[in-house]
Motif scaffolding. Structure first.
Motif, PDB file in Angstrom:
ATOM      1  N   ARG A  78      11.919  -3.692  -1.385  1.00  0.00           N
ATOM      2  CA  ARG A  78      10.521  -3.971  -1.063  1.00  0.00           C
ATOM      3  C   ARG A  78      10.368  -4.144   0.435  1.00  0.00           C
ATOM      4  O   ARG A  78      11.243  -4.697   1.105  1.00  0.00           O
ATOM      5  CB  ARG A  78      10.027  -5.261  -1.741  1.00  0.00           C
ATOM      6  N   LEU A  79       9.250  -3.671   0.952  1.00  0.00           N
ATOM      7  CA  LEU A  79       8.862  -3.912   2.338  1.00  0.00           C
ATOM      8  C   LEU A  79       7.540  -4.652   2.323  1.00  0.00           C
ATOM      9  O   LEU A  79       6.585  -4.224   1.679  1.00  0.00           O
ATOM     10  CB  LEU A  79       8.700  -2.596   3.099  1.00  0.00           C
ATOM     11  N   THR A  80       7.479  -5.782   3.033  1.00  0.00           N
ATOM     12  CA  THR A  80       6.237  -6.543   3.131  1.00  0.00           C
ATOM     13  C   THR A  80       5.899  -6.748   4.599  1.00  0.00           C
ATOM     14  O   THR A  80       6.778  -6.995   5.429  1.00  0.00           O
ATOM     15  CB  THR A  80       6.344  -7.904   2.419  1.00  0.00           C
ATOM     16  N   LEU A  81       4.601  -6.651   4.908  1.00  0.00           N
ATOM     17  CA  LEU A  81       4.112  -6.712   6.283  1.00  0.00           C
ATOM     18  C   LEU A  81       2.982  -7.717   6.389  1.00  0.00           C
ATOM     19  O   LEU A  81       2.133  -7.789   5.495  1.00  0.00           O
ATOM     20  CB  LEU A  81       3.599  -5.348   6.739  1.00  0.00           C
TER      21      LEU A  81
ATOM     22  N   ARG B 255       2.219  -9.751  -3.985  1.00  0.00           N
ATOM     23  CA  ARG B 255       1.520  -8.656  -4.660  1.00  0.00           C
ATOM     24  C   ARG B 255       2.509  -7.675  -5.268  1.00  0.00           C
ATOM     25  O   ARG B 255       3.653  -7.585  -4.823  1.00  0.00           O
ATOM     26  CB  ARG B 255       0.620  -7.928  -3.658  1.00  0.00           C
ATOM     27  N   PRO B 256       2.072  -6.915  -6.272  1.00  0.00           N
ATOM     28  CA  PRO B 256       2.949  -5.888  -6.840  1.00  0.00           C
ATOM     29  C   PRO B 256       3.034  -4.675  -5.919  1.00  0.00           C
ATOM     30  O   PRO B 256       2.143  -4.440  -5.110  1.00  0.00           O
ATOM     31  CB  PRO B 256       2.258  -5.524  -8.169  1.00  0.00           C
ATOM     32  N   GLY B 257       4.123  -3.922  -6.054  1.00  0.00           N
ATOM     33  CA  GLY B 257       4.266  -2.710  -5.265  1.00  0.00           C
ATOM     34  C   GLY B 257       5.493  -2.752  -4.384  1.00  0.00           C
ATOM     35  O   GLY B 257       5.993  -3.830  -4.032  1.00  0.00           O
ATOM     36  N   ARG B 258       5.986  -1.572  -4.014  1.00  0.00           N
ATOM     37  CA  ARG B 258       7.174  -1.466  -3.166  1.00  0.00           C
ATOM     38  C   ARG B 258       6.856  -1.746  -1.707  1.00  0.00           C
ATOM     39  O   ARG B 258       7.676  -2.267  -0.968  1.00  0.00           O
ATOM     40  CB  ARG B 258       7.783  -0.070  -3.298  1.00  0.00           C
TER      41      ARG B 258
ATOM     42  N   LEU C 287      -2.472 -19.866  -3.662  1.00  0.00           N
ATOM     43  CA  LEU C 287      -2.155 -19.395  -5.003  1.00  0.00           C
ATOM     44  C   LEU C 287      -0.852 -18.618  -5.120  1.00  0.00           C
ATOM     45  O   LEU C 287      -0.123 -18.801  -6.099  1.00  0.00           O
ATOM     46  CB  LEU C 287      -3.316 -18.553  -5.549  1.00  0.00           C
ATOM     47  N   PRO C 288      -0.509 -17.725  -4.175  1.00  0.00           N
ATOM     48  CA  PRO C 288       0.714 -16.947  -4.375  1.00  0.00           C
ATOM     49  C   PRO C 288       1.984 -17.788  -4.430  1.00  0.00           C
ATOM     50  O   PRO C 288       3.009 -17.329  -4.934  1.00  0.00           O
ATOM     51  CB  PRO C 288       0.740 -16.004  -3.157  1.00  0.00           C
ATOM     52  N   PHE C 289       1.944 -19.022  -3.913  1.00  0.00           N
ATOM     53  CA  PHE C 289       3.169 -19.796  -3.817  1.00  0.00           C
ATOM     54  C   PHE C 289       3.260 -20.904  -4.863  1.00  0.00           C
ATOM     55  O   PHE C 289       4.174 -21.714  -4.829  1.00  0.00           O
ATOM     56  CB  PHE C 289       3.287 -20.363  -2.401  1.00  0.00           C
ATOM     57  N   VAL C 290       2.301 -20.931  -5.782  1.00  0.00           N
ATOM     58  CA  VAL C 290       2.385 -21.853  -6.913  1.00  0.00           C
ATOM     59  C   VAL C 290       3.288 -21.221  -7.960  1.00  0.00           C
ATOM     60  O   VAL C 290       3.085 -20.064  -8.330  1.00  0.00           O
ATOM     61  CB  VAL C 290       0.987 -22.124  -7.508  1.00  0.00           C
TER      62      VAL C 290
END
Length: 575
Positions: free
Chosen positions: A435-438, A467-470, A486-489
């Motif tokens: 995965r790459l996240t920016l 989020r979903p996705g590569r 929310l993303p870290f709960v």
């Protein structure tokens, strides 16, 4: 090849009729014609094959041969199938113009001669070009660059009629031969990059074959000399940063000599790649120094002084100090070897670096992602300074100062734009285990704001990671409070929270078709306004009050209280 070599090949069935003193002429190509005047199709050095259909009488031979001699052809080969023997008038005309003449036995097809000559000439050219490429490589290795990839791609075009381009992992065009003409369309470049990355992940040796529309391309990996030496290292360490050579041809039936030549070309271009990487050393060091000052809480004056040093390097000739933007990237791979992945630093579990030193890998990739193809100058990367710390790569991007006439619209790097440019090709390279996240910050106007920009970019990247996705990206515009939280709960906490608040309403809706959930969403969206909400739902206000009362009764909450409204809002966002 020489004319003499044609006589030494028995399978061609050639018989020399004249021109014994000219057999050392060089053959550069072959052409078959029965035109009376083929001059427009001749460039010199050809072996001309003819079935003599142009000849209606003895007087036709002299002008035909005169045209060939004036065009500089190497020799004429006349077939015996039409007339039985080559006419004497043609022999005499060739003698007068010192043009070697061969007779072709009726059992030998012109196609056989053509194939032999083309194969030999191509091999000769490949050998000559290989020597040129080798000399060019030695020049580039021992001194300043000798023209870059374009020079050797031009050689491929002029000597072997090959259209070729050098592309980055994201499909950005780096170089192309003059024969290639216009650059590849962006969608074709992205498709070729994706095909290359997907093939490289399988471990198959290049060249890789790719079909885009009706055109076949052969893709040759270009590996840095420093990285290629470590052949035993994980392919994932280089797959996202290696360039590729795309040739508009099917290399599947190429002879070994031509394949070896193209491999030599990739090695030559790799020298140029190493030179460009070395040129980035100063920018990387500047970024690393600024990053260390920011992270250690240095005084803004000290950071500002370092930025003043960096600005002329990154934006030469810029009169005023620019604004700055921060981009944070992270590449993560699942555990190698079939075992479960270790805990993720994102808090969700399931991913870690898998033994790869992720920071330098992501640093090289982020430098490529941030290249602006519209940037003028000898190098597209001259406005990019990327440091790395741990598994993160952190880019310090200077932006020209906003003019007084600026209309207030968003400037600088946009997360959505980055994502659109690189998502498809890089997803192929990440395959099913990476995965790459920016994360992208807003622009800041001074050293005081740089620390906040770094934290903002890191928060945005964590939002992207949820989020979903590569390949995922998020910008500062998306950092509303509930988006940050929310993303870290943890997932189990989210499920318990939403179930406690919303399950009673869902059960009631299922049994009574009361539409309490849609009513709750509309009520919150209207900021608790009874009139606006009733109008939106096409209800009488009393009906709305009844539904809201039922929601409060089933959940034990009071929608007139801010805390309860916020809880419902978060529960709906997490559901």
């Amino acid at each position: 090849m020489r004319l003499r070599a044609l006589l030494d090949t028995d399978a061609l069935g050639l018989r020399l009729l004249g021109g014994e003193d000219e057999l050392d002429r060089t053959v550069r190509g072959v052409m078959t014609t029965d035109l009376k005047d083929p001059s427009r199709y001749l460039s010199g050095g050809e072996l001309v094959l003819t079935g003599l259909a142009w000849r209606h009488g003895a007087a036709d031979s002299e002008p035909f041969v005169r045209i060939l001699a004036a065009a500089g052809v190497a020799a004429l080969a006349a077939g015996e199938a039409e007339l039985g023997d080559v006419p004497e008038d043609l022999v005499l005309a060739c003698v007068r113009h010192r043009l070697p003449l061969f007779a072709v036995h009726e059992s030998v097809a012109f196609a056989t001669i053509t194939e032999h000559v083309v194969r030999q000439v191509s091999g000769e050219r490949a050998g000559d070009l290989a020597a040129v490429v080798d000399r060019h490589r030695r020049m580039m290795t021992s001194g300043p660059a000798g023209g870059g990839p374009d020079v050797v791609l031009d050689l491929l075009g002029t000597d072997l009629d090959l259209r070729a381009w050098v592309l980055s992992p994201t499909g950005r065009p780096i170089a192309g031969s003059k024969l290639a003409g216009a650059a590849l369309p962006a969608d074709v470049s992205a498709k070729l990059a994706a095909e290359h990355l997907a093939a490289a992940r399988t471990g198959r040796r290049g060249p890789h074959r790719a079909l885009v529309g009706t055109t076949t391309y052969s893709l040759f990996p270009i590996r840095s000399s420093g990285r290629s030496a470590a052949a035993s290292r994980d392919v994932r360490e280089t797959v996202l940063s290696d360039w590729l050579l795309a040739v508009e041809a099917d290399a599947g039936d190429w002879p070994a000599e031509r394949l070896d030549l193209l491999q030599g070309v990739t090695q030559l271009i790799a020298v140029e790649r190493d030179r460009r990487d070395a040129a980035r050393t100063v920018r990387r060091r500047l970024a690393q120094e600024v990053l260390e000052l920011v992270q250690t809480g240095a005084a803004p004056a000290e950071i500002a002084a370092r930025l003043r040093v960096a600005a002329p390097v990154l934006l030469p000739g810029l009169g005023a100090a620019p604004h700055w933007q921060v981009v944070v990237a992270r590449v993560e791979w699942e555990e190698v070897g079939g075992g479960p992945a270790g805990p993720s630093v994102e808090g969700g579990g399931g991913r870690r670096a898998g033994g790869i030193e992720g920071g330098p890998v992501t640093q090289s990739l982020l430098e490529e992602i941030l290249v602006d193809p519209l940037t003028s100058g000898p190098e597209h990367s001259d406005r990019i300074a990327v440091a790395h710390t741990g598994e993160e790569a952190i880019a310090l991007v200077p932006l020209p100062a906003v003019s007084a006439e600026h209309d207030g619209s968003e400037s600088g790097i946009l997360a959505d734009t980055l994502l659109e440019a690189v998502r498809d090709p890089l997803s192929a390279g990440l395959n099913d285990d990476g995965r790459l996240t920016l994360g992208v910050s807003a622009a800041v106007h001074s050293a005081e704001g740089l620390r906040g920009a770094l934290e903002e970019a890191r928060h945005a990247r964590r939002v992207a990671a949820a989020r979903p996705g590569r390949v995922c990206a998020a910008g500062h515009q998306e950092l509303a409070s509930h988006v940050l939280l929310l993303p870290f709960v943890p997932d189990d906490v989210r499920r318990a929270f939403t179930a406690r608040l919303l399950d009673p309403l869902r059960d009631y809706d299922r049994r009574h078709r009361a539409e309490l959930i849609p009513t709750l969403e509309a009520f919150l969206d209207c900021d608790g306004s009874w009139t606006r909400c009733a109008t939106r739902l096409h209800l009488h206000v009393n009906t709305l009050r009844y539904r809201v009362g039922r929601i409060e009764q089933l959940t034990g909450r009071d929608l007139s209280r801010l805390e309860d409204k916020l809880d419902f809002f978060l529960a709906l966002r997490m559901s």
